[in-house]
Design an enzyme around this catalytic site. Structure first.
Site, PDB file in Angstrom:
ATOM      1  N   ASN A  88     -35.872 -39.871  23.049  1.00 26.21           N
ATOM      2  CA  ASN A  88     -34.717 -39.485  22.255  1.00 26.21           C
ATOM      3  C   ASN A  88     -34.298 -38.071  22.653  1.00 26.21           C
ATOM      4  OD1 ASN A  88     -34.049 -38.704  18.769  1.00 26.21           O
ATOM      5  ND2 ASN A  88     -32.654 -39.514  20.289  1.00 26.21           N
ATOM      6  N   TYR A 121     -21.319 -33.942  15.288  1.00 22.71           N
ATOM      7  CA  TYR A 121     -22.609 -34.047  14.607  1.00 22.71           C
ATOM      8  C   TYR A 121     -22.923 -32.739  13.899  1.00 22.71           C
ATOM      9  CZ  TYR A 121     -27.737 -34.122  14.285  1.00 22.71           C
ATOM     10  OH  TYR A 121     -29.034 -34.048  13.845  1.00 22.71           O
ATOM     11  N   GLU A 130     -27.280 -35.058   6.893  1.00 22.03           N
ATOM     12  CA  GLU A 130     -27.024 -35.147   8.320  1.00 22.03           C
ATOM     13  C   GLU A 130     -25.806 -36.046   8.508  1.00 22.03           C
ATOM     14  OE1 GLU A 130     -29.768 -36.144  12.207  1.00 22.03           O
ATOM     15  OE2 GLU A 130     -29.788 -37.578  10.550  1.00 22.03           O
ATOM     16  N   TYR A 132     -22.488 -37.727  11.096  1.00 22.49           N
ATOM     17  CA  TYR A 132     -21.938 -38.095  12.396  1.00 22.49           C
ATOM     18  C   TYR A 132     -20.494 -38.584  12.224  1.00 22.49           C
ATOM     19  CZ  TYR A 132     -26.751 -38.818  14.310  1.00 22.49           C
ATOM     20  OH  TYR A 132     -28.047 -38.701  14.734  1.00 22.49           O
ATOM     21  N   GLU A 223     -25.913 -38.135  22.510  1.00 22.85           N
ATOM     22  CA  GLU A 223     -27.274 -38.520  22.129  1.00 22.85           C
ATOM     23  C   GLU A 223     -27.683 -39.767  22.910  1.00 22.85           C
ATOM     24  OE1 GLU A 223     -29.939 -40.081  18.331  1.00 22.85           O
ATOM     25  OE2 GLU A 223     -27.862 -39.478  18.028  1.00 22.85           O
TER      26      GLU A 223
END
Length: 337
Positions: A88, A121, A130, A132, A223
């Site tokens: 990741n 983000y 969080e 997006y 990402e």
């Protein structure tokens, strides 16, 4: 395939002990630091976790393993590449403090048939969220693993609004956090355009999804998760669709910091600007720091990157910074306006 909509970006804060010691010595000695002209920093390739500023933009790069890299380029541009050895990674350029700004971006994004996103983000605190705004993605649609709350139509497209929750997972404040993730996922994929951030914030609020009152960073991020791909993205503030604004000429703009009075919980810095009478100075405050006061300039922002412009009182101004345990001087850049 792992459900990335319920998987957080694992943010790690890097503490550079040597930098802290050097900053403390400089502050104690009253040493003056001159900032180079903005938009003049050389390209910089990152292969290990880091945050900071580059050519006037905040950047963040994180990976947990493998061969992912991000190269910081002129202004708001960055390029990235990664392969399947990486579990990741996430990185991009933007701003140290999120807001209801209009964000434009353009470039190339090559996800292939892989699990990867191109998204605006960011994070907030109070509460910890969080978020997006997903503009493009590969084989996995993050809306597959989250609870749907409707849609919002803005900037020439329709976005699905979703929410997921993370329990005892890493976040910007540590390794065991419980928080919600908010998502806007564009139904019509694109790799260039304008994001009216306020429209997403307001749509989330109408759906009962309330962001925190304290914004952390906000970046145009790439990402990748157990995948391979590449991107070359330029981000900037304001409208403009797919064409970045022309690079401003830096001229000879220089901002020089010098120590002012120090108190038990805060410190003063003096800023002297030379080379031009029309300038914008950006001060990148460190973690925990906030602006308490300023004089002889028009200063906007209180945390993250704050900006100062002339207000008719000449080319010398000052700021008072609440340290909150962080006595490092801020980063500083200057550009001709």
């Amino acid at each position: 395939m792992t459900d990335t909509a319920t998987r957080p970006i694992r943010v790690r804060r890097m503490r550079l002990i040597l930098g802290t010691l050097c900053a403390a010595v400089l502050a104690a000695a009253g040493t003056m630091i001159a900032a180079p002209s903005a938009y003049a920093e050389a390209d910089r390739t990152l292969t290990s976790n880091a945050t900071g500023t580059h050519n006037g933009y905040f950047f963040s790069f994180w990976k947990d393993s493998g061969n992912a890299s991000m190269t910081l380029r002129a202004d708001g541009r960055y390029s990235s590449s990664w392969n399947n050895s990486t579990n990741n990674w996430v990185g991009g350029k933007g701003w140290a403090t999120g807001s209801r700004r209009t964000v434009s971006y353009s470039g190339t994004y090559n996800p292939g048939n892989n699990n990867t996103y191109l998204a605006l983000y960011g994070w907030t605190r109070n509460p910890l969220i969080e978020y997006y705004v997903v503009e493009n993605f590969g084989s996995y649609n993050p809306s597959s693993g989250a609870t749907r709350f409707g849609t919002v139509t803005t900037d020439g497209g329709t976005y699905d609004i979703l929410r997921s929750q993370r329990v005892n997972q890493p976040c910007i404040d540590g390794d065991r956090c419980t928080f919600y993730q908010f998502w806007s996922v564009r139904q019509q994929k694109r790799s260039s355009g304008t994001i009216t951030t306020a429209n997403h914030f307001d749509a989330w609020a109408r759906a009962g999804l309330q962001l925190g009152s304290n914004h952390s960073y906000q970046i145009m991020a790439t990402e990748g998760y157990q995948s391979s791909g590449s991107s070359d993205i330029t981000v900037w503030e304001g409208g403009g669709g797919t064409t970045p604004p022309p690079n401003p000429q830096p001229g000879n703009c220089t901002a020089t910091l010098s120590a002012g009075q120090t108190f038990g919980d805060r410190f003063n810095l003096n800023v002297a600007v030379s080379g031009t009478n029309n300038w914008t100075v950006a001060l990148g405050l460190g973690g925990g720091q906030s602006l308490q006061n300023s004089w002889n300039a028009a200063v906007s922002g209180t945390t993250g990157t704050i900006t100062a412009r002339p207000n008719g009182n000449g080319n010398n101004f000052g700021v008072t910074i609440m340290a909150n345990g962080n006595w490092n001087w801020p980063t500083v850049t200057c550009r001709s306006s």
